[in-house]
Design a protein around this motif. Structure first.
Motif, mmCIF file in Angstrom:
data_model
loop_
_atom_site.group_PDB
_atom_site.id
_atom_site.type_symbol
_atom_site.label_atom_id
_atom_site.label_comp_id
_atom_site.label_asym_id
_atom_site.label_seq_id
_atom_site.Cartn_x
_atom_site.Cartn_y
_atom_site.Cartn_z
ATOM 1 N N MET A 29 0.949 -1.154 -0.058
ATOM 2 C CA MET A 29 0.048 0.050 -0.185
ATOM 3 C C MET A 29 0.639 1.103 -0.128
ATOM 4 O O MET A 29 1.524 1.446 1.036
ATOM 5 C CB MET A 29 -0.779 0.071 1.235
ATOM 6 N N PRO A 30 1.150 1.933 -1.159
ATOM 7 C CA PRO A 30 2.333 2.805 -1.314
ATOM 8 C C PRO A 30 2.067 4.145 -0.673
ATOM 9 O O PRO A 30 3.204 4.782 -0.325
ATOM 10 C CB PRO A 30 2.310 2.855 -2.884
ATOM 11 N N LYS A 31 0.914 4.455 -0.611
ATOM 12 C CA LYS A 31 0.630 5.917 -0.249
ATOM 13 C C LYS A 31 1.465 6.824 -0.863
ATOM 14 O O LYS A 31 1.228 6.929 -2.223
ATOM 15 C CB LYS A 31 0.572 5.947 1.445
ATOM 16 N N MET A 32 2.024 7.687 -0.386
ATOM 17 C CA MET A 32 2.751 8.604 -1.411
ATOM 18 C C MET A 32 4.410 8.301 -1.100
ATOM 19 O O MET A 32 5.223 8.975 -1.891
ATOM 20 C CB MET A 32 2.770 9.998 -0.804
ATOM 21 N N SER A 33 4.594 6.979 -0.973
ATOM 22 C CA SER A 33 6.104 6.557 -1.223
ATOM 23 C C SER A 33 6.397 5.973 -2.368
ATOM 24 O O SER A 33 5.517 5.453 -2.927
ATOM 25 C CB SER A 33 6.214 5.511 -0.011
ATOM 26 N N PHE A 34 7.547 6.021 -2.837
ATOM 27 C CA PHE A 34 8.025 5.415 -4.263
ATOM 28 C C PHE A 34 8.340 4.104 -4.106
ATOM 29 O O PHE A 34 8.881 3.460 -3.197
ATOM 30 C CB PHE A 34 9.314 6.387 -4.735
ATOM 31 N N GLY A 35 7.886 3.058 -5.108
ATOM 32 C CA GLY A 35 8.358 1.849 -5.120
ATOM 33 C C GLY A 35 7.191 1.159 -5.300
ATOM 34 O O GLY A 35 6.786 0.252 -4.184
ATOM 35 N N THR A 36 6.403 0.904 -6.244
ATOM 36 C CA THR A 36 5.480 0.095 -6.532
ATOM 37 C C THR A 36 5.515 -1.313 -7.568
ATOM 38 O O THR A 36 4.744 -2.059 -7.904
ATOM 39 C CB THR A 36 4.142 0.759 -6.668
ATOM 40 N N GLY A 37 6.732 -1.096 -8.399
ATOM 41 C CA GLY A 37 7.010 -1.703 -9.532
ATOM 42 C C GLY A 37 6.356 -1.114 -11.046
ATOM 43 O O GLY A 37 6.731 -1.434 -12.105
ATOM 44 N N HIS A 38 5.704 0.095 -10.626
ATOM 45 C CA HIS A 38 5.324 0.712 -11.874
ATOM 46 C C HIS A 38 6.338 1.374 -12.661
ATOM 47 O O HIS A 38 6.345 1.392 -13.641
ATOM 48 C CB HIS A 38 4.122 1.533 -11.456
ATOM 49 N N HIS A 39 7.154 2.109 -11.646
ATOM 50 C CA HIS A 39 8.204 2.813 -12.438
ATOM 51 C C HIS A 39 9.239 1.889 -12.932
ATOM 52 O O HIS A 39 9.492 0.830 -12.159
ATOM 53 C CB HIS A 39 8.762 3.694 -11.221
ATOM 54 N N ALA A 40 9.903 2.173 -14.122
ATOM 55 C CA ALA A 40 10.838 1.138 -14.646
ATOM 56 C C ALA A 40 11.949 0.930 -13.729
ATOM 57 O O ALA A 40 12.539 -0.441 -13.731
ATOM 58 C CB ALA A 40 11.465 1.745 -15.911
ATOM 59 N N THR A 41 12.617 1.730 -12.797
ATOM 60 C CA THR A 41 13.574 1.616 -12.066
ATOM 61 C C THR A 41 13.395 0.717 -11.051
ATOM 62 O O THR A 41 14.194 -0.119 -10.685
ATOM 63 C CB THR A 41 14.162 2.808 -11.512
ATOM 64 N N THR A 42 12.254 0.767 -10.398
ATOM 65 C CA THR A 42 11.746 -0.472 -9.504
ATOM 66 C C THR A 42 11.696 -1.815 -9.944
ATOM 67 O O THR A 42 12.158 -2.574 -9.386
ATOM 68 C CB THR A 42 10.691 0.121 -8.737
ATOM 69 N N CYS A 43 11.107 -1.627 -11.201
ATOM 70 C CA CYS A 43 10.818 -2.925 -11.765
ATOM 71 C C CYS A 43 12.297 -3.673 -12.078
ATOM 72 O O CYS A 43 12.582 -4.903 -11.947
ATOM 73 C CB CYS A 43 10.145 -2.759 -13.299
ATOM 74 N N LEU A 44 13.151 -2.771 -12.570
ATOM 75 C CA LEU A 44 14.582 -3.222 -12.679
ATOM 76 C C LEU A 44 15.081 -3.893 -11.561
ATOM 77 O O LEU A 44 15.912 -5.026 -11.851
ATOM 78 C CB LEU A 44 15.323 -2.199 -13.522
ATOM 79 N N MET A 45 15.185 -3.338 -10.400
ATOM 80 C CA MET A 45 15.550 -3.691 -9.332
ATOM 81 C C MET A 45 14.946 -5.092 -8.752
ATOM 82 O O MET A 45 15.866 -5.979 -8.316
ATOM 83 C CB MET A 45 15.490 -2.799 -8.233
ATOM 84 N N LEU A 46 13.755 -5.015 -8.970
ATOM 85 C CA LEU A 46 12.965 -6.258 -8.447
ATOM 86 C C LEU A 46 13.272 -7.351 -9.584
ATOM 87 O O LEU A 46 13.537 -8.416 -9.137
ATOM 88 C CB LEU A 46 11.352 -6.213 -8.616
#
Length: 279
Positions: free
Chosen positions: A116-133
């Motif tokens: 539940m992201p609220k206003m924090s960054f990191g859901t997998g929607h952004h390419a960089t988060t996806c790359l890290m996952l």
């Protein structure tokens, strides 16, 4: 937490690459959420506190956008949970991992991450988060001591534990993000293996890790890479993201000067990640 909205209206349509460059510049100034309304209109959001601290630098940057009209306005007080529930779609990675909100149906996959992201960054929607996952899915994490630097929602730390990490330190400079990460670790039943802290790289003094994850931005990565290297065990890996292709060379040069070997470079939607190994 109150937010400001920046609306940028361009005189001509913008390419995806042009938008990515602007997003990267604004992220370095404290903006943490972005929306492309059309090819001519983009929006970015920043907390009132950060806007006040960085106002001069923000205004200087916006003045360089000579082909655009920029408007800053106060965001109304709204229920962010309701916003996320209406807009947050689940993400599936490599048919093995799903990042979803609590109100989505339970998927039949190897790794189910509830965020539940609220206003924090990191859901997998952004390419960089996806790359890290994806890096975490590809690499052997079993038994490692891990650092998630700039942890946001804690999604990387959560997957690292589910992949077998012995322990993860999750650090973010934003109080809201740290609180959100604690909630998400509890929701995913991994709080006993994740220590969430609010702060910056100065917290790393005297600590040692087998794997360090840092999804931040070019300037912070360059400034803090020495601290990351000092905290990395010999043979350990540093995986970074949050930057564009133009940033790869200076980041790799910095890593090389610190004794880090570039193992892999990957990209997604114009954003890049680099895997280093300490010699």
């Amino acid at each position: 937490m109150k937010y400001k909205e920046l609306k940028i209206t361009f005189a001509a349509p913008q390419s995806e690459e042009q938008n990515d460059i602007i997003v990267a510049e604004l992220a370095e100034l404290g903006f943490d959420s972005f929306e492309t309304e059309s090819e001519e209109v983009s929006k970015a959001y920043i907390s009132e506190e950060l806007y006040g601290e960085n106002r001069s630098e923000i205004e200087d940057y916006l003045a360089t956008l000579t082909d655009a009209r920029c408007e800053v306005s106060d965001m109304p007080d709204i229920n962010w949970n309701s916003v996320w529930e209406s807009n947050f779609t689940q993400i599936t990675l490599n048919d093995r991992c799903v990042v979803r909100a609590p109100f989505h149906p339970v998927p039949d996959v190897e790794y189910d991450l509830i965020i539940m992201p609220k206003m924090s960054f990191g859901t997998g929607h952004h390419a960089t988060t996806c790359l890290m996952l994806e890096h975490l899915l590809e690499n052997d994490i079993d038994g490692l001591n891990v650092l998630d630097m700039g942890s946001g929602t804690g999604v990387l730390a959560i997957l690292a534990v589910k992949r077998g990490a012995a322990h993860v330190d999750a650090i973010d400079i934003d109080e809201w993000a740290a609180q959100n990460a604690v909630e998400n670790t509890q929701t995913n039943n991994v709080a006993d293996k994740i220590s969430v802290e609010q702060g910056d790289a100065s917290l790393l003094a005297g600590r040692r890790y087998d794997l360090i994850l840092a999804n931040i931005n070019r300037n912070i990565l360059l400034a803090d890479m020495q601290r990351y290297t000092d905290s990395l065990n010999d043979g350990g890996r540093l995986i970074i993201s949050g930057f564009l292709q133009i940033d790869c060379q200076p980041l790799e040069q910095k890593g090389s000067s610190l004794g880090l070997k570039t193992i892999k470079e990957t990209s997604r939607d114009g954003w890049y990640s680099i895997v280093f190994q300490k010699q």
